[in-house]
Design an enzyme around this catalytic site. Structure first.
Site, PDB file in Angstrom:
ATOM      1  N   GLU A   1       0.818  -1.216   0.000  1.00 31.32           N
ATOM      2  CA  GLU A   1       0.000   0.000   0.000  1.00 31.32           C
ATOM      3  C   GLU A   1       0.855   1.271   0.000  1.00 31.32           C
ATOM      4  O   GLU A   1       0.626   2.194   0.773  1.00 31.32           O
ATOM      5  CB  GLU A   1      -0.971  -0.011   1.186  1.00 31.32           C
ATOM      6  CG  GLU A   1      -1.950  -1.174   1.129  1.00 31.32           C
ATOM      7  CD  GLU A   1      -3.007  -1.154   2.205  1.00 31.32           C
ATOM      8  OE1 GLU A   1      -2.727  -0.668   3.309  1.00 31.32           O
ATOM      9  OE2 GLU A   1      -4.124  -1.632   1.942  1.00 31.32           O
TER      10      GLU A   1
ATOM     11  N   GLU B   1     -12.431  -1.943  12.120  1.00 29.97           N
ATOM     12  CA  GLU B   1     -12.389  -1.206  10.852  1.00 29.97           C
ATOM     13  C   GLU B   1     -13.530  -1.598   9.915  1.00 29.97           C
ATOM     14  O   GLU B   1     -14.166  -0.738   9.315  1.00 29.97           O
ATOM     15  CB  GLU B   1     -11.037  -1.468  10.162  1.00 29.97           C
ATOM     16  CG  GLU B   1     -10.957  -0.877   8.772  1.00 29.97           C
ATOM     17  CD  GLU B   1      -9.621  -1.144   8.079  1.00 29.97           C
ATOM     18  OE1 GLU B   1      -8.718  -1.723   8.693  1.00 29.97           O
ATOM     19  OE2 GLU B   1      -9.510  -0.750   6.901  1.00 29.97           O
TER      20      GLU B   1
ATOM     21  N   HIS C   1     -15.666  -7.570   1.772  1.00 31.94           N
ATOM     22  CA  HIS C   1     -15.138  -6.295   1.281  1.00 31.94           C
ATOM     23  C   HIS C   1     -16.139  -5.519   0.433  1.00 31.94           C
ATOM     24  O   HIS C   1     -15.781  -4.948  -0.605  1.00 31.94           O
ATOM     25  CB  HIS C   1     -13.853  -6.517   0.479  1.00 31.94           C
ATOM     26  CG  HIS C   1     -12.812  -5.454   0.752  1.00 31.94           C
ATOM     27  ND1 HIS C   1     -13.071  -4.112   0.568  1.00 31.94           N
ATOM     28  CD2 HIS C   1     -11.530  -5.518   1.196  1.00 31.94           C
ATOM     29  CE1 HIS C   1     -11.995  -3.413   0.883  1.00 31.94           C
ATOM     30  NE2 HIS C   1     -11.050  -4.243   1.286  1.00 31.94           N
TER      31      HIS C   1
ATOM     32  N   ASP D   1      -8.551  -8.869   4.245  1.00 32.84           N
ATOM     33  CA  ASP D   1      -8.267  -7.786   5.191  1.00 32.84           C
ATOM     34  C   ASP D   1      -9.311  -7.687   6.297  1.00 32.84           C
ATOM     35  O   ASP D   1     -10.226  -6.860   6.199  1.00 32.84           O
ATOM     36  CB  ASP D   1      -8.197  -6.456   4.417  1.00 32.84           C
ATOM     37  CG  ASP D   1      -7.547  -5.350   5.232  1.00 32.84           C
ATOM     38  OD1 ASP D   1      -6.983  -5.661   6.288  1.00 32.84           O
ATOM     39  OD2 ASP D   1      -7.621  -4.183   4.805  1.00 32.84           O
TER      40      ASP D   1
HETATM   41  C1  GCV Z   1      -2.372   0.529   8.394  1.00 29.44           C
HETATM   42  C2  GCV Z   1      -5.968  -1.998   5.514  1.00 29.44           C
HETATM   43  C3  GCV Z   1      -6.352  -0.732   6.209  1.00 29.44           C
HETATM   44  C4  GCV Z   1      -5.192   0.229   6.298  1.00 29.44           C
HETATM   45  C5  GCV Z   1      -4.037  -0.472   6.996  1.00 29.44           C
HETATM   46  C6  GCV Z   1      -3.696  -1.727   6.212  1.00 29.44           C
HETATM   47  C7  GCV Z   1      -2.584  -2.518   6.856  1.00 29.44           C
HETATM   48  O1  GCV Z   1      -5.721  -1.756   4.175  1.00 29.44           O
HETATM   49  O2  GCV Z   1      -7.428  -0.155   5.557  1.00 29.44           O
HETATM   50  O3  GCV Z   1      -5.583   1.357   7.022  1.00 29.44           O
HETATM   51  O4  GCV Z   1      -2.919   0.358   7.110  1.00 29.44           O
HETATM   52  O5  GCV Z   1      -4.828  -2.547   6.126  1.00 29.44           O
HETATM   53  O6  GCV Z   1      -2.910  -3.443   7.570  1.00 29.44           O
HETATM   54  O7  GCV Z   1      -1.427  -2.222   6.642  1.00 29.44           O
END
Ligand code: GCV
Length: 727
Positions: free
Chosen positions: A317, A419, A547, A391
């Site tokens: 990411e 989340e 998701h 995720d």
């Molecule tokens: C800290 C997901 C979350 C991100 C997070 C990422 C990760 O994509 O939305 O906010 O980043 O996981 O675990 O690195």
């Protein structure tokens, strides 16, 4: 006169309790939920109090360390509060009925001898709680180390908190996992990525000189459940944390946490040598880069001799990593490991990777990228793997990396913060989810090769073992936003200590410690907690959907989103609904992600007839009139699941309404209001998703499913520009 006397007694007791809590206790506020599960409510059952007080005459502590002082203070605080009477501290263990605490080396020879054989069966953090058989009837809480003693004290207090018998105790316990850490996704500016309980606990501006009482209370709460480490900052890292300015502050936190057995870890931004080291590159093959990290490690350990190590998110990411220099994960992780090794530090290297340049199913990418490196990492590297391959969804099958890298230690990463599960607004008891994953059988070494055994290291004989929970803690008065989200922090800690614990047992003890031992309260609310996870799955992502949350903030439904630059950021990528049906074909006719599991598991998931229905649409794209096991068509079954989720929340509300007399007003109201929102939002999820999917199924809602009161356009128009946690 008699009344006056009784009243006087009553007030005297009240005053006593007040001083116990606010004089000896660490809490600075009277708010009930600040105290988490360490409420130490006075026991109402007089017979029980008498039984306990006849067995507990005082406390004798051996040892001078801060940890032993904390253990003694905690024991006295807890007992005085729960038994509503004074518990004296005795200098020696000569009198009858004392609780003796201290590490084995500090006990007298007689006790040492009595416990000699038991002490060999615990590890350095384990403890023994034992009633002596001699006429002194002592109760000994001992361990190899002082921190083990503190853990034993919390175990003993938990027994009293949950009203268990303390007759003839012979408890021997050790944690099954070594590294039990919270991951704080806290930014240096005080915000928390995916944090829904206020701002970060760490007040970087006032550190190092101002030690907020909250830091101590945080460490105390963690110690009470056996958590022994904390990664202070976000995995989307800022290199500044590694500069002297911040290291001084980190040291102050480490000093505050140390007596509670909590080690501090930091995330290491891979490009730090460039950003704060003035180097031109962060290439792990460059000797200057290697030296920079060695020097940095030595600088850190000078200040924090027990520093735990680094957690790294690399080439994921947008985070920098070794691949930026044509190197791989092994090169990156091993370079950092070499820098930390002389000091005993570890590298937790995250396996949460997926690439915008890889057209393959996102669920397959981490496995494809890491499994070829099995056995190539240094001994002080552990790979941190999320519980599922996408995720932190309400439900995911276990990550196929578990069981696929026997020569490499793998640690579990669970998300405690919600989340994708309604933030801190929805009541979801997550240990149910954790248990489901831990119990999953990978078949990597035949039947019984559970995920739990892999992370405990027992299946593949690894010494370095770990588990991480992405923290749900912030500076909200109640720490976690939702009073019941405290149970997720608690439950994570308990499972980290022993992954075989049952989530029901954990919920039961949490309820008793946090609210009440009254069975009229415990049993209905326990059921409510245990059902809550499935309720959320039902009203958000039933039958293996995943998701389909609105993008960015991930709050609420957004199955229609299809316009984001990366395909795998769009919910349509995951549900693939069309006129022919719905679901992601990960079987051998599709992305073949099923082949990443051991043959027994792959076979089960691959075949639509044997694939568990809870994961059906995770692995298969099926026609709308596909027949489910209960005889319903897929469309009807899906709609009925959404409705079931809504109904379950209504039942949760009904349960809670009856609990008013058992709970303090503040928490009662908080939970009542939150459940009300959860109910509204469960309907929102149901209506938005069903209206959207109905465009493809072309079918009516089945009987029993309420008709939406808004249009699909209305749901699509909802926007949440300032949703929390979305940095
Ligand atoms: C800290 C997901 C979350 C991100 C997070 C990422 C990760 O994509 O939305 O906010 O980043 O996981 O675990 O690195």
């Amino acid at each position: 006169m008699k009344l006056q006397f009784t009243l006087f007694n009553f007030f005297q007791k009240l005053l006593f309790l007040f001083f116990c809590f606010f004089g000896i206790g660490e809490s600075t506020t009277a708010q009930e939920d600040y105290k988490l599960w360490l409420q130490y409510y006075p026991i109402e059952n007089v017979n029980l109090v008498n039984t306990y007080t006849s067995q507990i005459k005082g406390i004798t502590a051996f040892g001078e360390s801060q940890t032993i002082q904390i253990a003694q203070k905690e024991l006295q605080l807890g007992l005085q509060s729960m038994l509503s009477s004074r518990i004296n501290i005795e200098k020696n263990s000569d009198s009858k009925g004392l609780i003796v605490i201290g590490s084995i080396s500090n006990l007298d020879d007689n006790l040492k001898q009595q416990l000699a054989s038991q002490i060999t069966s615990i590890n350095n953090e384990g403890y023994i709680i034992s009633s002596t058989s001699n006429n002194k009837k002592l109760l000994v809480i001992t361990a190899k180390t002082d921190i083990g003693v503190l853990y034993g004290v919390y175990h003993f207090l938990r027994m009293i908190q949950t009203n268990q018998s303390i007759d003839n105790l012979a408890i021997i316990d050790s944690p099954k996992i070594n590294v039990r850490v919270l991951n704080h996704w806290d930014n240096l500016n005080g915000s928390v990525e995916r944090g829904y309980a206020g701002a970060s606990l760490w007040n970087w501006q006032k550190l190092p000189d101002f030690i907020d009482q909250r830091y101590i209370d945080y460490a105390r709460a963690n110690a009470s459940i056996g958590i022994n480490g904390t990664v202070l900052n976000n995995v989307n890292a800022n290199a500044l944390i590694l500069t002297p300015l911040y290291l001084e502050k980190v040291k102050a936190l480490a000093d505050a946490f140390r007596p509670y057995g909590i080690k501090v870890y930091l995330t290491a931004r891979f490009s730090a040598p460039i950003e704060i080291g003035k180097l031109k590159t962060a290439d792990p093959y460059d000797p200057a880069v290697q030296q920079w990290w060695k020097d940095k490690a030595s600088e850190i350990y000078k200040q924090i001799p027990d520093f735990g190590g680094f957690l790294v998110k690399a080439n994921s990411e947008g985070q920098p990593g070794p691949q930026n220099y044509g190197r791989n994960h092994v090169d990156g992780a091993n370079m950092l490991a070499d820098a930390l090794a002389p000091f005993g530090g570890i590298v937790m290297w995250r396996a949460f990777v997926y690439s915008e340049h890889d057209a393959d199913d996102r669920a397959k990418q981490a496995y494809s990228e890491f499994v070829p490196y099995d056995g190539k990492f240094r001994d002080n590297v552990i790979l941190q793997v999320k519980n599922g391959a996408i995720d932190f969804q309400p439900r995911e099958p276990f990550h196929p990396m578990f069981g696929a890298m026997p020569k490499t230690p793998l640690m579990m990463e669970f998300q405690i913060t919600q989340e994708y599960l309604g933030f801190s607004t929805h009541l979801v008891y997550l240990p149910k989810l954790y248990q489901e994953v831990l119990e999953a059988d990978t078949y990597s070494k035949g039947k019984g090769s559970t995920v739990a055994k892999i992370i405990e290291g027992s299946l593949d004989q690894h010494k370095l073992t770990g588990i991480a929970g992405v923290a749900n803690i912030g500076n909200d008065l109640n720490w976690t936003g939702h009073p019941f989200a405290q149970a997720n922090w608690y439950g994570f800690g308990r499972l980290a200590w022993n992954p075989s614990l049952d989530s029901e047992t954990i919920a039961n003890e949490w309820l008793r410690m946090t609210f009440s031992n009254n069975p009229n309260f415990v049993s209905p609310v326990l059921k409510m907690m245990l059902d809550s996870r499935e309720a959320v799955v039902n009203y958000m992502t039933p039958l293996g959907l995943h998701h389909i949350m609105d993008t960015g903030h991930h709050y609420g439904p957004g199955p229609w989103v299809s316009d984001l630059s990366r395909p795998e950021w769009n919910p349509v990528y995951y549900h693939k609904a069309d006129n022919n049906g719905i679901g992601f074909d990960r079987s051998s006719t599709g992305s073949n992600a099923t082949a990443q599991y051991a043959p027994e598991v792959a076979k089960q998931y691959n075949n639509v007839a044997t694939c568990p229905e809870i994961n059906l649409l995770w692995f298969h794209h099926l026609p709308w009139d596909y027949k489910l096991k209960n005889g319903e068509t897929l469309w009807n079954g899906l709609a009925l699941k959404y409705q079931e989720g809504v109904n379950q929340v209504t039942t949760m509300q009904t349960t809670w309404e009856k609990m008013k007399s058992y709970v303090d007003e503040n928490r009662f109201k908080e939970v009542q209001m939150l459940l009300h929102i959860q109910q509204k939002e469960a309907k929102w999820w149901r209506d938005a998703c069903l209206l959207y999917f109905q465009q493809f199924s072309g079918k009516e809602l089945p009987k029993g499913v309420e008709k939406p009161v808004h249009s699909l356009e209305y749901f699509k128009s909802l926007k949440f520009p300032f949703a929390p946690g979305n940095n």
